[in-house]
Design a protein around this motif. Structure first.
Motif, PDB file in Angstrom:
ATOM      1  N   TYR A 166      -5.951  -1.489  -9.895  1.00 14.01           N
ATOM      2  CA  TYR A 166      -4.813  -0.504  -9.858  1.00 14.01           C
ATOM      3  C   TYR A 166      -4.300   0.097 -11.084  1.00 14.01           C
ATOM      4  O   TYR A 166      -4.170   1.271 -11.145  1.00 14.01           O
ATOM      5  CB  TYR A 166      -3.785  -1.110  -8.938  1.00 14.01           C
ATOM      6  CG  TYR A 166      -2.499   0.015  -8.516  1.00 14.01           C
ATOM      7  CD1 TYR A 166      -2.584   1.307  -8.280  1.00 14.01           C
ATOM      8  CD2 TYR A 166      -1.191  -0.211  -9.085  1.00 14.01           C
ATOM      9  CE1 TYR A 166      -1.826   2.149  -7.977  1.00 14.01           C
ATOM     10  CE2 TYR A 166      -0.182   0.528  -8.914  1.00 14.01           C
ATOM     11  CZ  TYR A 166      -0.610   1.675  -8.451  1.00 14.01           C
ATOM     12  OH  TYR A 166       0.678   2.751  -8.165  1.00 14.01           O
ATOM     13  N   GLN A 210       0.819  -1.315   0.027  1.00 15.11           N
ATOM     14  CA  GLN A 210      -0.082  -0.018  -0.028  1.00 15.11           C
ATOM     15  C   GLN A 210       0.753   1.329   0.068  1.00 15.11           C
ATOM     16  O   GLN A 210       0.643   2.064  -0.639  1.00 15.11           O
ATOM     17  CB  GLN A 210      -1.028   0.102   1.152  1.00 15.11           C
ATOM     18  CG  GLN A 210      -1.913  -0.836   1.058  1.00 15.11           C
ATOM     19  CD  GLN A 210      -2.968  -0.900   0.019  1.00 15.11           C
ATOM     20  OE1 GLN A 210      -3.500   0.195  -0.012  1.00 15.11           O
ATOM     21  NE2 GLN A 210      -3.174  -1.890  -0.681  1.00 15.11           N
ATOM     22  N   ILE A 225       2.310   1.796  -3.624  1.00 12.25           N
ATOM     23  CA  ILE A 225       1.218   2.179  -4.609  1.00 12.25           C
ATOM     24  C   ILE A 225       0.571   3.769  -4.485  1.00 12.25           C
ATOM     25  O   ILE A 225      -0.082   4.159  -5.031  1.00 12.25           O
ATOM     26  CB  ILE A 225       0.204   1.281  -5.024  1.00 12.25           C
ATOM     27  CG1 ILE A 225      -0.449   1.045  -3.760  1.00 12.25           C
ATOM     28  CG2 ILE A 225       1.007  -0.086  -5.425  1.00 12.25           C
ATOM     29  CD1 ILE A 225      -1.860   0.310  -4.115  1.00 12.25           C
ATOM     30  N   THR A 237      -1.780  -7.623 -11.535  1.00 11.86           N
ATOM     31  CA  THR A 237      -3.275  -7.340 -11.218  1.00 11.86           C
ATOM     32  C   THR A 237      -3.870  -8.784 -10.950  1.00 11.86           C
ATOM     33  O   THR A 237      -5.252  -8.920 -11.444  1.00 11.86           O
ATOM     34  CB  THR A 237      -4.031  -6.631 -12.379  1.00 11.86           C
ATOM     35  OG1 THR A 237      -3.676  -7.376 -13.796  1.00 11.86           O
ATOM     36  CG2 THR A 237      -3.311  -5.220 -12.276  1.00 11.86           C
ATOM     37  N   MET A 262      -2.280  -5.444  -3.634  1.00 15.99           N
ATOM     38  CA  MET A 262      -2.043  -4.956  -5.148  1.00 15.99           C
ATOM     39  C   MET A 262      -3.464  -5.023  -5.284  1.00 15.99           C
ATOM     40  O   MET A 262      -4.087  -6.115  -5.653  1.00 15.99           O
ATOM     41  CB  MET A 262      -1.403  -5.619  -5.769  1.00 15.99           C
ATOM     42  CG  MET A 262      -1.371  -5.199  -7.400  1.00 15.99           C
ATOM     43  SD  MET A 262      -0.856  -3.565  -7.420  1.00 15.99           S
ATOM     44  CE  MET A 262       0.752  -3.626  -7.600  1.00 15.99           C
TER      45      MET A 262
END
Length: 220
Positions: free
Chosen positions: A182, A122, A125, A171, A178
């Motif tokens: 995203y 977290q 990103i 993904t 993730m």
């Protein structure tokens, strides 16, 4: 270009981008190769095939080629996918290396305790995070010049395949913390490239030949 009589690609039995961009480029170029996924890494090390201790590697008529960038450059030339323009060829190398940087950043979280992995991802990103910065670099590459949405020039290169496969890894639900959406929400150019490569007829054929590697990927 003289096509070698025997090419082997050694790697794990997975759809990870480092090996897949090599395999798919050879497949697109109709270059025969042995897709060797069942040899344990320990045996490859003992046989002296792992120059830098990592897979994938290529064996070309008994000679070993390693590192993703070297194998990508070689494979794309054999397959007729390498740009003839030196600048565009360098942009392909730049994008492939960008994928490597993204992977190395993700790998910093993999050995953390389970309870810490999500929090670490977290952080990476967030808009100021390292992973977001690196993906922004790839996004910017796709915004440069008249490339028709590709990395370099107006046709598919191994860099586009690498990004497509890397996004599937990012993904596909494999990485704790993730979000599946995203990339599609934060990086529209990368998402557009992913969609373009994903419906390429050669890539679709490759996926059909290896359904177990792609059937569980999340829809972008």
């Amino acid at each position: 270009v003289v096509v070698p009589a025997r090419i082997k690609v050694y790697g794990g039995d997975m759809g990870f981008w480092r090996g897949e961009c090599i395999r798919i480029s050879l497949f697109i170029g109709d270059i025969p190769f042995d897709d060797v996924r069942d040899v344990p890494k320990e045996l490859l090390e003992q046989s002296g095939k792992l120059t830098f201790g990592e897979v994938p590697v290529m064996e070309v008529e008994g000679r070993i080629l390693s590192t993703t960038q070297a194998m990508a450059a070689y494979s794309s030339k054999l397959a007729g996918m390498a740009p003839s323009d030196p600048w565009l060829a360098a942009k392909v190398d730049e994008a492939v290396n960008g994928c490597t940087l993204v992977t190395e950043t993700i790998e910093t979280t993999l050995d953390l305790p389970t309870k810490d992995k999500v929090a670490a991802m977290q952080t990476l990103i967030t808009p100021s995070g390292r992973l977001a910065m690196q993906l922004s670099g790839i996004e910017n590459l796709l915004q440069q010049g008249e490339t028709q949405g590709y990395v370099a020039g107006k046709s598919l290169t191994i860099a586009d395949i690498a990004i497509w496969s890397m996004v599937g890894y990012l993904t596909g639900g494999f990485i704790p913390g993730m979000p599946g959406k995203y990339v599609s929400q934060a990086f529209p150019q990368i998402h557009a490239l992913w969609a373009k490569v994903d419906c390429n007829s050669h890539v679709e054929e490759w996926k059909m030949l290896h359904p177990e590697k792609y059937s569980n990927r999340l829809t972008m």
